[in-house]
Motif scaffolding. Structure first.
Motif, PDB file in Angstrom:
ATOM      1  N   THR A  28       0.862  -1.180   0.000  1.00 55.58           N
ATOM      2  CA  THR A  28       0.000   0.000   0.000  1.00 55.58           C
ATOM      3  C   THR A  28       0.901   1.233   0.000  1.00 55.58           C
ATOM      4  OG1 THR A  28      -0.025   0.234   2.400  1.00 55.58           O
ATOM      5  CG2 THR A  28      -1.651  -1.277   1.437  1.00 55.58           C
ATOM      6  N   ASN A  30       1.484   3.395   2.265  1.00 56.16           N
ATOM      7  CA  ASN A  30       2.275   3.447   3.493  1.00 56.16           C
ATOM      8  C   ASN A  30       3.261   2.288   3.569  1.00 56.16           C
ATOM      9  OD1 ASN A  30       1.366   5.813   4.719  1.00 56.16           O
ATOM     10  ND2 ASN A  30      -0.381   4.795   5.666  1.00 56.16           N
ATOM     11  N   GLY A 127      -1.037  11.930   3.299  1.00 55.79           N
ATOM     12  CA  GLY A 127      -1.561  10.594   3.563  1.00 55.79           C
ATOM     13  C   GLY A 127      -3.013  10.602   4.006  1.00 55.79           C
ATOM     14  N   GLY A 131      -6.031   9.657   1.446  1.00 59.21           N
ATOM     15  CA  GLY A 131      -6.750   8.460   1.855  1.00 59.21           C
ATOM     16  C   GLY A 131      -8.242   8.697   1.971  1.00 59.21           C
ATOM     17  N   GLN A 132      -8.633   9.824   2.546  1.00 55.40           N
ATOM     18  CA  GLN A 132     -10.057  10.144   2.649  1.00 55.40           C
ATOM     19  C   GLN A 132     -10.663  10.422   1.281  1.00 55.40           C
ATOM     20  OE1 GLN A 132     -12.055   9.918   5.270  1.00 55.40           O
ATOM     21  NE2 GLN A 132     -10.333   9.191   6.518  1.00 55.40           N
ATOM     22  N   HIS A 135     -11.227   7.095  -0.279  1.00 53.23           N
ATOM     23  CA  HIS A 135     -12.336   6.369   0.350  1.00 53.23           C
ATOM     24  C   HIS A 135     -13.671   6.816  -0.228  1.00 53.23           C
ATOM     25  CE1 HIS A 135     -14.795   4.499   3.461  1.00 53.23           C
ATOM     26  NE2 HIS A 135     -15.400   5.668   3.618  1.00 53.23           N
ATOM     27  N   TRP A 190       2.206   7.922  -2.230  1.00 50.34           N
ATOM     28  CA  TRP A 190       0.844   8.427  -2.111  1.00 50.34           C
ATOM     29  C   TRP A 190       0.389   9.153  -3.379  1.00 50.34           C
ATOM     30  CZ3 TRP A 190      -3.127   7.323   0.740  1.00 50.34           C
ATOM     31  CH2 TRP A 190      -2.936   6.678   1.960  1.00 50.34           C
ATOM     32  N   TYR A 198      -6.601   4.558  -6.484  1.00 48.11           N
ATOM     33  CA  TYR A 198      -7.902   5.206  -6.349  1.00 48.11           C
ATOM     34  C   TYR A 198      -8.492   5.674  -7.668  1.00 48.11           C
ATOM     35  CZ  TYR A 198      -6.840   5.419  -1.331  1.00 48.11           C
ATOM     36  OH  TYR A 198      -6.543   5.113  -0.029  1.00 48.11           O
TER      37      TYR A 198
END
Length: 235
Positions: A28, A30, A127, A131-132, A135, A190, A198
């Motif tokens: 991933t 991270n 990050g 990430g949000q 999502h 990222w 994403y």
């Protein structure tokens, strides 16, 4: 031979060679920070796959090393004073590895602290916000179909963070100028992940950040990136 028996995680994921760094991770954004850094540094290590689909990260053995139940984590059998040490949080591990080897971080104090600023920029900004965004854009789109605010909020903040990187990279090869550091390694997985994982390249207007795109390409061309991005091996 190092004795890692005091780390319960080694019962579930036994070390084939306990004398080298044990990496507990998944590819991933991270997770690959640490495999890339280890490759860049030429440190021998053994990778253990922590599978999300079976909630490995929530197992008692993994939580014994990282109470927060998140990848990545490591055990270095040759830690401070020659004693084994377990570490978690990707930013902390990056700093540890850089300081352990004296590489990927400037030797002068001012350069070191400036590098750490950009590592923290990733940890506290890029990050969480990317990430949000991912999502709500990829995984929760149906749940917010009648309310675009969450996706728009994190999309706009992610673009703002990209603009900060764009300005920083103006006239620079790497985040710190001529030296490739843990700041780059913290950030580029990222930026890559928001695209390839994403699918946010167009929504985040990557084409509008040419400095970032050129930097990302330079990062991905490094041999350590080509290898580290797929460690532990994907299934």
């Amino acid at each position: 031979m190092a004795d890692l028996s005091s780390f319960p995680i080694t019962k579930k994921w036994p070390a084939k060679n306990p004398d080298i760094i044990q990496l507990y991770s998944l590819p991933t954004p991270n997770g690959v920070k640490i495999s890339i850094a280890l490759e860049e540094l030429g440190l021998p290590y053994e990778a253990h796959r922590i599978a999300f689909d079976t909630n490995d990260q929530k197992s008692p053995e993994f939580v014994s090393l990282n109470p927060n139940g998140r990848i990545p984590a490591i055990i270095d059998p040759k830690g401070p004073d020659g004693k084994p040490i377990g570490l978690f949080e990707s930013g902390a591990i990056l700093v540890y590895l850089a300081e352990k080897t004296g590489k990927l971080i400037p030797a002068d104090a001012a350069g070191r602290y400036e590098t750490l600023c950009w590592v923290m920029f990733q940890m506290g900004g890029v990050g969480p916000m990317f990430g949000q965004f991912g999502h709500f854009f990829k995984f929760a789109a149906e749940k917010v179909a009648n309310n675009s605010y969450p996706m728009e909020r994190y999309r706009d903040e992610s673009k703002r963070l990209l603009s900060v990187l764009e300005a920083r990279l103006d006239g620079r090869q790497w985040i710190m100028g001529e030296e490739h550091t843990i700041a780059d390694i913290a950030l580029y997985p990222w930026v890559r992940g928001a695209d390839v994982f994403y699918g946010g390249r167009e929504v985040l207007d990557y084409a509008g950040f040419p400095n970032v795109m050129a930097w990302l390409e330079r990062c991905l061309e490094r041999p350590a990136a080509k290898k580290g991005l797929d460690i532990p091996a994907r299934t």
